[in-house]
Enzyme design. Sequence first.
Site, PDB file in Angstrom:
ATOM      1  N   GLU A   1       0.835  -1.196   0.000  1.00  0.00           N
ATOM      2  CA  GLU A   1       0.000   0.000   0.000  1.00  0.00           C
ATOM      3  C   GLU A   1       0.871   1.248   0.000  1.00  0.00           C
ATOM      4  OE1 GLU A   1      -2.688  -0.471   3.375  1.00  0.00           O
ATOM      5  OE2 GLU A   1      -2.639  -2.652   3.071  1.00  0.00           O
TER       6      GLU A   1
ATOM      7  N   GLU B   1      -9.822   5.699   2.680  1.00  0.00           N
ATOM      8  CA  GLU B   1     -10.193   4.891   3.847  1.00  0.00           C
ATOM      9  C   GLU B   1     -10.169   5.783   5.082  1.00  0.00           C
ATOM     10  OE1 GLU B   1      -8.439   1.122   6.513  1.00  0.00           O
ATOM     11  OE2 GLU B   1      -7.525   1.636   4.595  1.00  0.00           O
TER      12      GLU B   1
END
Length: 417
Positions: free
Chosen positions: A220, A331
């Site tokens: 990520e 997120e």
Amino acid sequence: MASHCGSGKRWRAVKMILMLLFLIPMAAGRNIIFAQKLKLEVQQQLKLFNKPALKSIKSPDGDIIDCVHINHQPAFDHPFFKNHTIQMRPSFHPEGRLFHESKVSSKSKPTQLWHLNGRCPEGTIPVRRTKEDDLLRASSVRSYGRKKHVSVPQPRSAQPDLINQGGHQHAIVYVEGDKFYGAKATINVWKPQIQEPNEFSLSQIWILGGSFGEDLNSIEAGWQVSPDLYGDNNSRLFTYWTSDAYQATGCYNLLCSGFIQINNQIAMGASIYPVSGFGASQYDISILVWKDPKEGNWWMQFGNEHVLGYWPAFLFSYLADSASMIEWGGEVVNSDPDGQHTSTQMGSGHFPGEGFGRASYFKNIQIVDGSNNLRPPKDIGTFTEQPNCYDVQNRKSGDNWGNYFYYGGPGRNPNCP
């Protein structure tokens, strides 16, 4: 009889006082021992994180950036890396369409705040110094720099009973059903407001392999605001990796053995400067992650010129071969403060329908295919748990934005109580 009863009560009272006098020092003693153990654990962990610096730079935001010799970086604490030879450049770089940056989208490319006060010399890498306060904010010293379980959006499992599982909410686009060898995006950078210190807001690329069970592999990269991790509300460049669904492996940035950095210009976890303003100048960063077809390592590039380093292939099981899903988007953590949805913002804190200059975007999203070519993704899906809180709108343009989308939202509002 009354006298006997009275003396019994007095004796019980005396016993109670004696017990308290005995227990209070014991409790105090235990607290002192606990504090000493904690202090020792913190010192040991700081020694592990903070390597000897050839030069240190004080950033305007209070960070200390240590210029650490490239061979002394944290990755080499792991026994697996003992005889590892640093790969100083990728064997191959993905080929494909290079988008010309829009003059409308950004006046200039953001850099990192610490650059205002200096740079690290050749042969070193910049490492954000971990402070005692950083460790003391964590739930435990050992858990600092690690994500909690359940953190990856699962587009096929958006049943109502799974909404907000683990407190994580997303607004993403994704592709699956093929073998992927990398991904790229240009990501709009904002400074979302965070309601609770244990919440965060991020915008990133996920490169995923395996199932969403105990064996998930994930790489990520993007930007995040995380008061718990960094002690402030600055927008910061970050990376993360795991090979077992966030259980025992992986960490943010350089906070464990894993990512090997080769670049002396960009510091993982450092503040990005400047950031976008509502109805004002827009700033974005480009991130590319790809698998070197020859060596098999996963490389990361920031902007057009900064190849930062790589995750060695042996860290992973599924990603040692390829990725099975790519996700792009936002997120947040929703801790449900006071039984209500958090007001922590995603992206700009505005819904995607508000468009450029108001809503946050990803543009030029691309994947790397089996021939090491960058190409537009096919059959893009979108996913969000609660679109009244955070939403996503996928779009496509014929100009230099390529495949793009707007995403984000304010969190709590009249339609998201």
